[in-house]
Scaffold this motif. Structure first.
Motif, PDB file in Angstrom:
ATOM      1  N   HIS A  94      -3.186  -6.775  -4.544  1.00  0.00           N
ATOM      2  CA  HIS A  94      -2.832  -5.595  -5.347  1.00  0.00           C
ATOM      3  C   HIS A  94      -3.466  -5.626  -6.730  1.00  0.00           C
ATOM      4  O   HIS A  94      -2.972  -4.993  -7.650  1.00  0.00           O
ATOM      5  CB  HIS A  94      -1.305  -5.496  -5.499  1.00  0.00           C
ATOM      6  CG  HIS A  94      -0.666  -6.736  -6.057  1.00  0.00           C
ATOM      7  ND1 HIS A  94       0.223  -7.496  -5.338  1.00  0.00           N
ATOM      8  CD2 HIS A  94      -0.798  -7.361  -7.256  1.00  0.00           C
ATOM      9  CE1 HIS A  94       0.622  -8.521  -6.073  1.00  0.00           C
ATOM     10  NE2 HIS A  94       0.003  -8.446  -7.251  1.00  0.00           N
ATOM     11  N   HIS A  95      -4.575  -6.327  -6.876  1.00  0.00           N
ATOM     12  CA  HIS A  95      -5.135  -6.486  -8.221  1.00  0.00           C
ATOM     13  C   HIS A  95      -5.577  -5.165  -8.835  1.00  0.00           C
ATOM     14  O   HIS A  95      -5.636  -5.025 -10.053  1.00  0.00           O
ATOM     15  CB  HIS A  95      -6.301  -7.483  -8.208  1.00  0.00           C
ATOM     16  CG  HIS A  95      -7.618  -6.884  -7.824  1.00  0.00           C
ATOM     17  ND1 HIS A  95      -7.949  -6.567  -6.516  1.00  0.00           N
ATOM     18  CD2 HIS A  95      -8.682  -6.511  -8.582  1.00  0.00           C
ATOM     19  CE1 HIS A  95      -9.153  -6.063  -6.476  1.00  0.00           C
ATOM     20  NE2 HIS A  95      -9.628  -5.998  -7.710  1.00  0.00           N
ATOM     21  N   ASN A  96      -5.889  -4.161  -7.993  1.00  0.00           N
ATOM     22  CA  ASN A  96      -6.308  -2.864  -8.531  1.00  0.00           C
ATOM     23  C   ASN A  96      -5.252  -1.793  -8.284  1.00  0.00           C
ATOM     24  O   ASN A  96      -5.551  -0.609  -8.241  1.00  0.00           O
ATOM     25  CB  ASN A  96      -7.637  -2.423  -7.913  1.00  0.00           C
ATOM     26  CG  ASN A  96      -8.254  -1.264  -8.684  1.00  0.00           C
ATOM     27  OD1 ASN A  96      -7.981  -1.082  -9.871  1.00  0.00           O
ATOM     28  ND2 ASN A  96      -9.074  -0.473  -8.017  1.00  0.00           N
ATOM     29  N   HIS A  97      -4.006  -2.193  -8.173  1.00  0.00           N
ATOM     30  CA  HIS A  97      -2.962  -1.230  -7.857  1.00  0.00           C
ATOM     31  C   HIS A  97      -2.191  -0.794  -9.110  1.00  0.00           C
ATOM     32  O   HIS A  97      -2.517  -1.160 -10.230  1.00  0.00           O
ATOM     33  CB  HIS A  97      -2.044  -1.802  -6.780  1.00  0.00           C
ATOM     34  CG  HIS A  97      -2.671  -1.777  -5.413  1.00  0.00           C
ATOM     35  ND1 HIS A  97      -3.894  -2.336  -5.144  1.00  0.00           N
ATOM     36  CD2 HIS A  97      -2.253  -1.238  -4.230  1.00  0.00           C
ATOM     37  CE1 HIS A  97      -4.204  -2.148  -3.869  1.00  0.00           C
ATOM     38  NE2 HIS A  97      -3.213  -1.484  -3.298  1.00  0.00           N
ATOM     39  N   ALA A  98      -1.161  -0.006  -8.894  1.00  0.00           N
ATOM     40  CA  ALA A  98      -0.503   0.731  -9.976  1.00  0.00           C
ATOM     41  C   ALA A  98       0.319  -0.176 -10.892  1.00  0.00           C
ATOM     42  O   ALA A  98       0.937  -1.140 -10.445  1.00  0.00           O
ATOM     43  CB  ALA A  98       0.396   1.808  -9.389  1.00  0.00           C
ATOM     44  N   VAL A  99       0.324   0.200 -12.165  1.00  0.00           N
ATOM     45  CA  VAL A  99       1.217  -0.438 -13.143  1.00  0.00           C
ATOM     46  C   VAL A  99       2.171   0.595 -13.749  1.00  0.00           C
ATOM     47  O   VAL A  99       3.085   0.233 -14.481  1.00  0.00           O
ATOM     48  CB  VAL A  99       0.421  -1.144 -14.264  1.00  0.00           C
ATOM     49  CG1 VAL A  99      -0.404  -2.293 -13.699  1.00  0.00           C
ATOM     50  CG2 VAL A  99      -0.470  -0.164 -15.023  1.00  0.00           C
ATOM     51  N   LEU A 100       1.966   1.876 -13.450  1.00  0.00           N
ATOM     52  CA  LEU A 100       2.828   2.950 -13.956  1.00  0.00           C
ATOM     53  C   LEU A 100       3.246   3.849 -12.788  1.00  0.00           C
ATOM     54  O   LEU A 100       2.433   4.162 -11.911  1.00  0.00           O
ATOM     55  CB  LEU A 100       2.105   3.794 -15.006  1.00  0.00           C
ATOM     56  CG  LEU A 100       1.843   3.153 -16.368  1.00  0.00           C
ATOM     57  CD1 LEU A 100       0.836   3.986 -17.166  1.00  0.00           C
ATOM     58  CD2 LEU A 100       3.136   3.009 -17.158  1.00  0.00           C
ATOM     59  N   GLY A 101       4.498   4.260 -12.794  1.00  0.00           N
ATOM     60  CA  GLY A 101       4.953   5.272 -11.853  1.00  0.00           C
ATOM     61  C   GLY A 101       5.005   4.874 -10.400  1.00  0.00           C
ATOM     62  O   GLY A 101       5.143   5.731  -9.530  1.00  0.00           O
ATOM     63  N   ALA A 102       4.901   3.590 -10.092  1.00  0.00           N
ATOM     64  CA  ALA A 102       4.941   3.153  -8.696  1.00  0.00           C
ATOM     65  C   ALA A 102       6.389   3.015  -8.233  1.00  0.00           C
ATOM     66  O   ALA A 102       7.338   3.247  -8.991  1.00  0.00           O
ATOM     67  CB  ALA A 102       4.199   1.834  -8.532  1.00  0.00           C
ATOM     68  N   SER A 103       6.565   2.633  -6.980  1.00  0.00           N
ATOM     69  CA  SER A 103       7.902   2.412  -6.446  1.00  0.00           C
ATOM     70  C   SER A 103       7.849   1.261  -5.451  1.00  0.00           C
ATOM     71  O   SER A 103       6.776   0.723  -5.157  1.00  0.00           O
ATOM     72  CB  SER A 103       8.433   3.675  -5.747  1.00  0.00           C
ATOM     73  OG  SER A 103       7.849   3.828  -4.462  1.00  0.00           O
ATOM     74  N   ALA A 104       8.994   0.910  -4.909  1.00  0.00           N
ATOM     75  CA  ALA A 104       9.047  -0.150  -3.909  1.00  0.00           C
ATOM     76  C   ALA A 104       8.418   0.281  -2.594  1.00  0.00           C
ATOM     77  O   ALA A 104       8.256  -0.543  -1.682  1.00  0.00           O
ATOM     78  CB  ALA A 104      10.503  -0.568  -3.670  1.00  0.00           C
TER      79      ALA A 104
END
Length: 330
Positions: free
Chosen positions: A145-155
């Motif tokens: 997940h190195h290029n995944h979300a840091v804002l507004g994500a969810s489980a």
């Protein structure tokens, strides 16, 4: 690849009717994303409705002084248009940063907005993914997940939206126009993309069967002094690991107006409203720019492998705003 039917539409009403007759059909523009997903088995349409011949390929001034961009305008045409370059330079820069010339010649404005995420779990049909199969899980949270979300994500999903163009459009309050069997509609870009929540398979607020007909850019004098900056993992064309679209109006050392949007941080282009509130009316200096970035990124919830994005975006926001402020002082 699954067998599929093919129709070419020559008018908007006909295109909408064709899709309405087959709920498993898809509109085909440039095909730069859809065809790849069909090859991998992620998308399995029964029919493609080719919309490239629709009369939606112009860029014209709107009645209120903004610009109306047709949905089948190619990315190359958009980036090269003199009014886009003059009035919304960050949009030109975003499009040019987004892909190679060959892809820009094919990709359309409407299709760009509807890009699917480039998460490896989403594009691999042997893996679980809540976007492909709701309720199957999101292995990226514990996996790569190195290029995944840091804002507004969810489980339920931590994928990011891949569009560069969309980030600049978000900064300038673009409005998406569409057509349905019941008539035309409009959605501000801020409402166009849905929050992830527990339904990540629902990505936009478009009604079922709707055809994007274009995008409207409202008049925004501040946009003439704007910039798009993209960070990627290689010098050749690649998806962003962080990007910023910014516009700044500075008078007598004070920020009169600011526009800011972030890319590669969330499931949608992220309009940085908290940062804009800090900037407006404040001194145009590095301390203000850092405070604005911190205000926006205070909501960040990075995963173990992508915390670097918070630092990267903070530095990127400060750098881009500082450059714009320095240009204003000349």
């Amino acid at each position: 690849m699954r067998e599929f039917g093919y129709d070419r539409a020559y008018d908007v009403a006909g295109a909408v009717a064709l899709l309405g007759a087959d709920p498993d059909a898809r509109f085909l523009g440039g095909g730069t994303n859809l065809v790849d997903l069909m090859k991998s088995g992620v998308e399995r349409p029964t029919r493609l409705v080719d919309v490239r011949e629709l009369p939606l390929d112009t860029i014209e001034q709107d009645e209120d002084g903004g610009l109306r961009i047709g949905a089948t305008v190619t990315n190359s045409e958009l980036a090269a248009h003199p009014e886009i370059r003059r009035r919304y330079p960050a949009l030109t820069q975003a499009v040019l940063a987004g892909a190679s010339g060959q892809l820009r010649n094919m990709a359309t404005v409407g299709g760009n907005l509807l890009q699917r995420p480039r998460c490896g779990y989403f594009t691999d049909v042997t893996k679980a993914c809540n976007k492909r199969v709701p309720g199957s899980g999101c292995p990226a949270i514990e996996g790569e997940h190195h290029n995944h979300a840091v804002l507004g994500a969810s489980a339920h999903c931590v994928a990011v939206h891949p569009s560069d163009m969309g980030v600049a459009l978000a900064a300038f309050d673009a409005v998406v126009r569409f057509e349905t069997a019941d008539g035309p509609g409009r959605l501000p870009l801020g409402d166009f993309y849905l929050p992830v929540g527990d339904t990540p398979h629902r990505e936009t607020a478009l009604p079922p069967g709707a055809l994007i007909t274009g995008v409207t850019l409202p008049p925004a004098p501040v946009a003439a002094h704007s910039r798009y900056r993209k960070v990627r993992e290689r010098a050749s064309y690649a998806f962003a690991i962080g990007s910023v679209a910014a516009a700044l109006d500075v008078r007598d050392g004070m920020v009169r107006e600011a526009r800011l949007a972030l890319g590669a941080v969330a499931s949608r282009p992220w309009r940085a409203h908290a940062a804009e509130r800090v900037l407006t009316g404040a001194p145009a200096d590095a301390a203000t720019f850092a405070a604005a970035a911190d205000a926006e990124l205070a909501a960040a919830r990075p995963l173990p492998g992508n915390g670097y994005k918070v630092t990267l975006l903070r530095n990127l926001v400060v750098a881009v705003l500082s450059e714009l402020a320095e240009e204003s002082a000349r």
